[in-house]
Design a protein around this motif. Structure first.
Motif, short mmCIF file in Angstrom:
data_model
loop_
_atom_site.label_atom_id
_atom_site.label_comp_id
_atom_site.label_asym_id
_atom_site.label_seq_id
_atom_site.Cartn_x
_atom_site.Cartn_y
_atom_site.Cartn_z
N LEU A 99 4.22 -4.00 5.57
CA LEU A 99 3.32 -4.03 4.41
C LEU A 99 2.14 -3.07 4.54
O LEU A 99 1.84 -2.32 3.60
N PRO A 100 1.43 -3.00 5.69
CA PRO A 100 0.37 -1.98 5.79
C PRO A 100 0.92 -0.55 5.77
O PRO A 100 0.27 0.36 5.25
N LEU A 101 2.12 -0.35 6.31
CA LEU A 101 2.71 0.98 6.30
C LEU A 101 3.02 1.44 4.88
O LEU A 101 2.82 2.60 4.53
N ILE A 102 3.52 0.52 4.08
CA ILE A 102 3.82 0.86 2.69
C ILE A 102 2.54 1.22 1.94
O ILE A 102 2.52 2.17 1.15
N ALA A 106 1.78 5.30 0.54
CA ALA A 106 1.62 5.64 -0.88
C ALA A 106 0.65 6.80 -1.07
O ALA A 106 0.77 7.55 -2.02
N THR A 107 -0.30 6.94 -0.17
CA THR A 107 -1.28 8.03 -0.29
C THR A 107 -0.85 9.30 0.43
O THR A 107 -1.53 10.32 0.33
N LEU A 108 0.27 9.26 1.16
CA LEU A 108 0.70 10.44 1.89
C LEU A 108 1.24 11.53 0.98
O LEU A 108 1.08 12.71 1.26
N LEU A 109 1.89 11.16 -0.10
CA LEU A 109 2.49 12.14 -0.99
C LEU A 109 1.45 13.08 -1.61
O LEU A 109 1.59 14.31 -1.51
N PRO A 110 0.37 12.58 -2.20
CA PRO A 110 -0.63 13.52 -2.72
C PRO A 110 -1.42 14.23 -1.63
O PRO A 110 -1.93 15.34 -1.83
N SER A 111 -1.53 13.63 -0.46
CA SER A 111 -2.29 14.29 0.61
C SER A 111 -1.54 15.50 1.16
O SER A 111 -2.16 16.38 1.77
N LEU A 112 -0.24 15.56 0.96
CA LEU A 112 0.50 16.75 1.38
C LEU A 112 0.07 17.97 0.59
O LEU A 112 0.04 19.08 1.12
N LEU A 113 -0.31 17.77 -0.66
CA LEU A 113 -0.79 18.90 -1.47
C LEU A 113 -2.12 19.42 -0.94
O LEU A 113 -2.34 20.62 -0.89
N ALA A 114 -2.99 18.51 -0.51
CA ALA A 114 -4.27 18.93 0.04
C ALA A 114 -4.09 19.63 1.39
O ALA A 114 -4.76 20.63 1.67
N GLY A 115 -3.18 19.13 2.21
CA GLY A 115 -2.94 19.75 3.51
C GLY A 115 -2.18 21.05 3.42
O GLY A 115 -2.19 21.86 4.35
N LEU A 160 4.02 3.82 -7.32
CA LEU A 160 5.24 3.19 -7.82
C LEU A 160 6.22 2.93 -6.69
O LEU A 160 6.80 1.84 -6.59
N LEU A 161 6.41 3.91 -5.83
CA LEU A 161 7.30 3.73 -4.68
C LEU A 161 6.77 2.65 -3.75
O LEU A 161 7.55 1.89 -3.15
N ALA A 162 5.44 2.56 -3.61
CA ALA A 162 4.86 1.51 -2.77
C ALA A 162 5.12 0.13 -3.36
O ALA A 162 5.45 -0.81 -2.62
N ASP A 163 5.01 0.00 -4.67
CA ASP A 163 5.29 -1.29 -5.31
C ASP A 163 6.75 -1.69 -5.14
O ASP A 163 7.07 -2.85 -4.88
N ILE A 164 7.65 -0.72 -5.28
CA ILE A 164 9.07 -1.00 -5.06
C ILE A 164 9.31 -1.37 -3.60
O ILE A 164 10.08 -2.29 -3.30
N GLY A 165 8.64 -0.67 -2.69
CA GLY A 165 8.77 -0.99 -1.27
C GLY A 165 8.24 -2.38 -0.93
O GLY A 165 8.82 -3.09 -0.09
N TYR A 166 7.15 -2.79 -1.58
CA TYR A 166 6.63 -4.14 -1.38
C TYR A 166 7.66 -5.18 -1.79
O TYR A 166 7.87 -6.18 -1.11
N VAL A 173 6.98 -11.28 -3.02
CA VAL A 173 6.33 -10.48 -4.05
C VAL A 173 7.24 -10.42 -5.26
O VAL A 173 8.41 -10.06 -5.16
N SER A 174 6.71 -10.77 -6.40
CA SER A 174 7.49 -10.68 -7.65
C SER A 174 6.59 -10.10 -8.74
O SER A 174 5.40 -10.36 -8.78
N TYR A 175 7.19 -9.28 -9.57
CA TYR A 175 6.46 -8.67 -10.68
C TYR A 175 6.99 -9.28 -11.97
O TYR A 175 8.15 -9.17 -12.31
#
Length: 176
Positions: A99-102, A106-115, A160-166, A173-175
């Motif tokens: 759960l903490p990894l997910i 979620a923030t790694l994808l946009p941080s790739l653009l900054a890096g 969105l991917l994080a929510d699906i991963g949760y 967890v239910s939506y």
């Protein structure tokens, strides 16, 4: 039978020839054998540079989360019931440690653009990071807004991917 086999082989070569001809026509400068492999070979180091920091942080977070969950009440209860250590680790501890990894991933994808700004300048690659810096330097508002929009969409896709991963990692967890 031999003549029918020859006609099948000729038909296969005809299809391959058509594919090569189509590639030559649509390719513009012509078909360059090995272009894709060469491109992949030259992108190995930039990809490693971009991904290394994120993976190192995720590995450290995984270790601390697993060590914390190994000492929790439900793991001790499972040990007291006689469940094997392998099952405790993989079925109970790792699922709760994800759960903490997910959340962080979620923030790694946009941080790739900054890096990518630094990596693109080191490896002389024309990409989104360099484009964003040049847009800010030349005060091109539309291009800055476009890069910001793409970064925002990547952030939303990560969430969105994080929510699906949760939902996959924790069945509670239910939506609705």
């Amino acid at each position: 039978t031999r003549s029918s086999n020859r006609s099948v082989i000729r038909g296969q070569w005809g299809m391959k020839g058509m594919g090569m001809g189509l590639a030559l026509i649509l390719g513009g400068d012509g078909f360059v054998p090995g272009f894709l492999l060469d491109r992949i070979w030259h992108l190995i180091l930039p990809v490693i540079c971009l991904a290394y920091g994120g993976f190192a942080f995720l590995a450290k977070l995984t270790r601390s989360s697993v060590l914390e969950n190994l000492l929790s009440d439900y793991a001790r209860t499972a040990r007291a019931k006689g469940v094997e250590e392998h099952d405790i680790l993989w079925r109970h501890v790792l699922r709760n440690s994800l759960l903490p990894l997910i959340t962080v991933s979620a923030t790694l994808l946009p941080s790739l653009l900054a890096g990518s700004v630094i990596v693109e300048s080191i490896f002389s690659i024309d990409g989104m990071g360099k484009l964003a810096v040049e847009a800010v330097q030349t005060r091109d508002r539309e291009l800055v807004l476009s890069v910001t929009l793409i970064s925002g969409l990547l952030t939303l896709a990560g969430y969105l991917l994080a929510d699906i991963g949760y939902a996959i990692a924790d069945p509670r967890v239910s939506y609705d």
